[in-house]
Design a protein around this motif. Sequence first.
Motif, short mmCIF file in Angstrom:
data_model
loop_
_atom_site.label_atom_id
_atom_site.label_comp_id
_atom_site.label_asym_id
_atom_site.label_seq_id
_atom_site.Cartn_x
_atom_site.Cartn_y
_atom_site.Cartn_z
N LEU A 195 0.81 -1.22 0.00
CA LEU A 195 0.00 0.00 0.00
C LEU A 195 0.85 1.27 0.00
CD1 LEU A 195 -2.77 -0.95 2.61
CD2 LEU A 195 -3.11 -0.62 0.15
N GLY A 196 2.16 1.09 0.12
CA GLY A 196 3.04 2.24 0.21
C GLY A 196 3.33 2.66 1.63
N ALA A 197 2.94 1.81 2.60
CA ALA A 197 3.11 2.11 4.02
C ALA A 197 2.47 3.47 4.32
CB ALA A 197 4.58 2.06 4.41
N TYR A 198 3.07 4.25 5.22
CA TYR A 198 2.58 5.60 5.47
C TYR A 198 3.14 6.57 4.43
CZ TYR A 198 0.91 4.37 10.20
OH TYR A 198 0.25 3.83 11.27
N ASP A 199 2.38 7.58 4.13
CA ASP A 199 2.87 8.66 3.27
C ASP A 199 4.07 9.33 3.96
OD1 ASP A 199 3.32 11.01 1.88
OD2 ASP A 199 1.33 11.86 2.23
N PRO A 200 5.25 9.27 3.36
CA PRO A 200 6.44 9.86 4.01
C PRO A 200 6.38 11.38 4.10
CG PRO A 200 6.97 9.14 1.78
CD PRO A 200 5.59 8.63 2.08
N GLY A 201 5.43 12.00 3.40
CA GLY A 201 5.28 13.45 3.49
C GLY A 201 4.53 13.91 4.73
N LEU A 202 3.96 12.97 5.50
CA LEU A 202 3.30 13.32 6.75
C LEU A 202 4.36 13.45 7.84
CD1 LEU A 202 0.26 10.85 6.59
CD2 LEU A 202 0.26 13.28 6.03
N LEU A 203 4.38 14.57 8.54
CA LEU A 203 5.43 14.84 9.51
C LEU A 203 5.01 14.50 10.93
CD1 LEU A 203 6.85 18.26 8.25
CD2 LEU A 203 7.92 16.02 8.06
N VAL A 204 5.91 13.91 11.67
CA VAL A 204 5.82 13.58 13.11
C VAL A 204 4.62 12.69 13.39
CG1 VAL A 204 5.97 14.47 15.46
CG2 VAL A 204 6.87 15.83 13.58
N TRP A 205 3.47 13.26 13.72
CA TRP A 205 2.24 12.46 13.88
C TRP A 205 1.03 13.37 13.64
CZ3 TRP A 205 -1.32 14.11 17.42
CH2 TRP A 205 -0.86 14.88 18.51
N GLY A 206 -0.09 12.71 13.35
CA GLY A 206 -1.33 13.44 13.08
C GLY A 206 -1.79 13.21 11.66
N GLY A 207 -2.97 12.58 11.51
CA GLY A 207 -3.54 12.34 10.20
C GLY A 207 -3.15 11.01 9.58
N GLU A 208 -2.12 10.36 10.14
CA GLU A 208 -1.69 9.09 9.55
C GLU A 208 -2.73 8.00 9.72
OE1 GLU A 208 -0.53 8.58 13.82
OE2 GLU A 208 -0.57 10.25 12.40
N ASN A 209 -3.54 8.09 10.79
CA ASN A 209 -4.61 7.11 10.99
C ASN A 209 -5.66 7.23 9.89
OD1 ASN A 209 -5.18 9.68 12.16
ND2 ASN A 209 -6.87 8.81 13.34
N PHE A 210 -5.97 8.45 9.48
CA PHE A 210 -6.94 8.64 8.40
C PHE A 210 -6.34 8.23 7.05
CE2 PHE A 210 -8.36 12.16 11.37
CZ PHE A 210 -9.38 11.42 11.91
N GLU A 211 -5.10 8.62 6.81
CA GLU A 211 -4.46 8.27 5.55
C GLU A 211 -4.47 6.77 5.32
OE1 GLU A 211 -0.78 7.45 2.95
OE2 GLU A 211 -0.82 7.19 5.11
N LEU A 212 -4.08 6.01 6.34
CA LEU A 212 -4.04 4.56 6.20
C LEU A 212 -5.44 3.97 6.10
CD1 LEU A 212 -2.25 2.06 6.05
CD2 LEU A 212 -2.31 1.95 8.55
N SER A 213 -6.39 4.51 6.86
CA SER A 213 -7.77 4.01 6.83
C SER A 213 -8.40 4.21 5.46
CB SER A 213 -8.62 4.72 7.88
OG SER A 213 -8.14 4.48 9.19
N PHE A 214 -8.30 5.43 4.92
CA PHE A 214 -8.88 5.69 3.60
C PHE A 214 -8.22 4.83 2.53
CE2 PHE A 214 -9.52 10.27 5.29
CZ PHE A 214 -10.64 9.86 6.01
N LYS A 215 -6.90 4.71 2.64
CA LYS A 215 -6.15 3.93 1.66
C LYS A 215 -6.59 2.46 1.68
CE LYS A 215 -1.75 4.77 1.71
NZ LYS A 215 -0.30 4.75 1.98
N ILE A 216 -6.71 1.91 2.87
CA ILE A 216 -7.12 0.51 2.99
C ILE A 216 -8.52 0.31 2.41
CG2 ILE A 216 -7.81 -1.27 4.66
CD1 ILE A 216 -5.42 -0.38 6.37
N TRP A 217 -9.48 1.10 2.87
CA TRP A 217 -10.86 0.92 2.43
C TRP A 217 -11.05 1.20 0.95
CZ3 TRP A 217 -14.56 -1.76 4.43
CH2 TRP A 217 -14.69 -1.92 5.81
N GLN A 218 -10.51 2.32 0.48
CA GLN A 218 -10.75 2.72 -0.90
C GLN A 218 -9.98 1.85 -1.90
OE1 GLN A 218 -10.78 7.23 0.61
NE2 GLN A 218 -10.89 7.16 -1.61
N CYS A 219 -8.96 1.17 -1.40
CA CYS A 219 -8.14 0.35 -2.31
C CYS A 219 -8.37 -1.15 -2.14
CB CYS A 219 -6.67 0.70 -2.13
SG CYS A 219 -6.30 2.45 -2.35
N GLY A 220 -9.51 -1.53 -1.54
CA GLY A 220 -9.90 -2.94 -1.55
C GLY A 220 -9.79 -3.70 -0.26
#
Length: 452
Positions: A195-220
């Motif tokens: 899936l590309g793991a976490y987006d490396p452009g996200l800094l420190v913490w915050g929003g990574e839970n949404f990024e991974l959730s949307f990615k998982i659901w929207q991509c199957g």
Amino acid sequence: MGLKASVVIVFHNEGFSTLMRNVKTIIKRTPPEMLEEVLLVDDFSDKENLKSELEDYIKRFHGKVRLVRNKEREGLIRTRTRGAEESRGNVVVFLDAHCEVNRNWLPPLLAPIYKDRTTMTVPVIDGVDHQNFHYRPVYSPGTNFRGIFEWGMYYKETEIPPDMEAMRPHKSAPYKSPTHAGGLFAIDRQYFLELGAYDPGLLVWGGENFELSFKIWQCGGSIEWVPCSRVGHVYRGFMPYNFGKLAEKSKGPLITINYKRVIEVWFDEKHKEYFYTREPMARFLDHGDISKQLIIKNNLKCKNFQWFMENVAPDMLVKYPELPPNTHWGEMRNKGSSTCLDTMGRPAPTKMGVSGCHGYGNNQLVRLNTEGQIGIGERCVEADKSSVKLIFCPMGKVDGPWKYDEKTALMMHEKMGKCLAVHPNSNSLLLRDCEEGNTYYQWVWKKLQSKY
């Protein structure tokens, strides 16, 4: 062949005893045949007891606990990706550094992944008091919640819908959730990397839970919460470290920039507008280059966000409806006192006030929407006969009692038939019979400009 988990724990200047308490409960309460390793990933800590003392201490676990270190501060998000890359198990379980796993915590997390490698699993998170380490449930017995969000991208939870509850074969069965809090979950290691793991452009913490959730659901894939897996989390009363030089790299509020980066990749245009309605200053922030993330989205043939809302999170709109557009936003300045409407830094419910206009937004960033609701952040402004108040917005509602007259500059509370004013002597906010021409009743909107 059964699954074996690498438990990845990222830490930065964590308390030594808290970190080792976490490790020991994992070793003690996990079936050894299911535990490949506990992988500690040090995000450039500078505490002395996290150096050679830690390296010597973990030798007692005879190789079951490994330690790798970053050569510079990378932040939680990037360091978790490194942990997944360095891990040896076929499932990665991410835990925060300040946790305490409960008995039989791991097998229920692995079972759904064994059935479907594209399922991410989340334990039920209990609380551990940061003052005395008392372990206690957070949720009432018999209740099941799932992760959602409001349009400013604050993480929220809601009870699972009745139709979903009715479909569960038994009370302890895992159930689907749109998102998760972010700190604790299990995922097939190879799937996470695909899936590309976490987006490396996200800094420190915050929003990574949404990024991974949307990615998982929207991509199957899918996300399941697992009631039979319980993990305690120490909820601290303060932040024991700062973001250091990582925060210096961002021009603006770091977490809001992360949110913007996530929504610009995964939201449709319609839903992006709800975020910018709720956070109008975010339009000015530079979220960086997202081209690689959009390529991943395209290559994985991911569904759009409307599909996500209709099929994964339809119940979210019950509590957090689609937002009407703002008619005005920015500073709400009183002509007579030359002060601005201000929360005074106090949490709701509390009295509103006015103070000198500073131009930075935050507690003076006010929004008025087409349905008459005045909002500041995720809170709303209301009034009664005695005072003007900052309140928790009524759940499921986006309308309000306010009407602004462009010609007279009066802000009327339509239900009470009175206008918002500043007392010329006490400088307090109040509702009074409307007086056209009185500057203490007149309000002028000024859109804010980016300071970055």
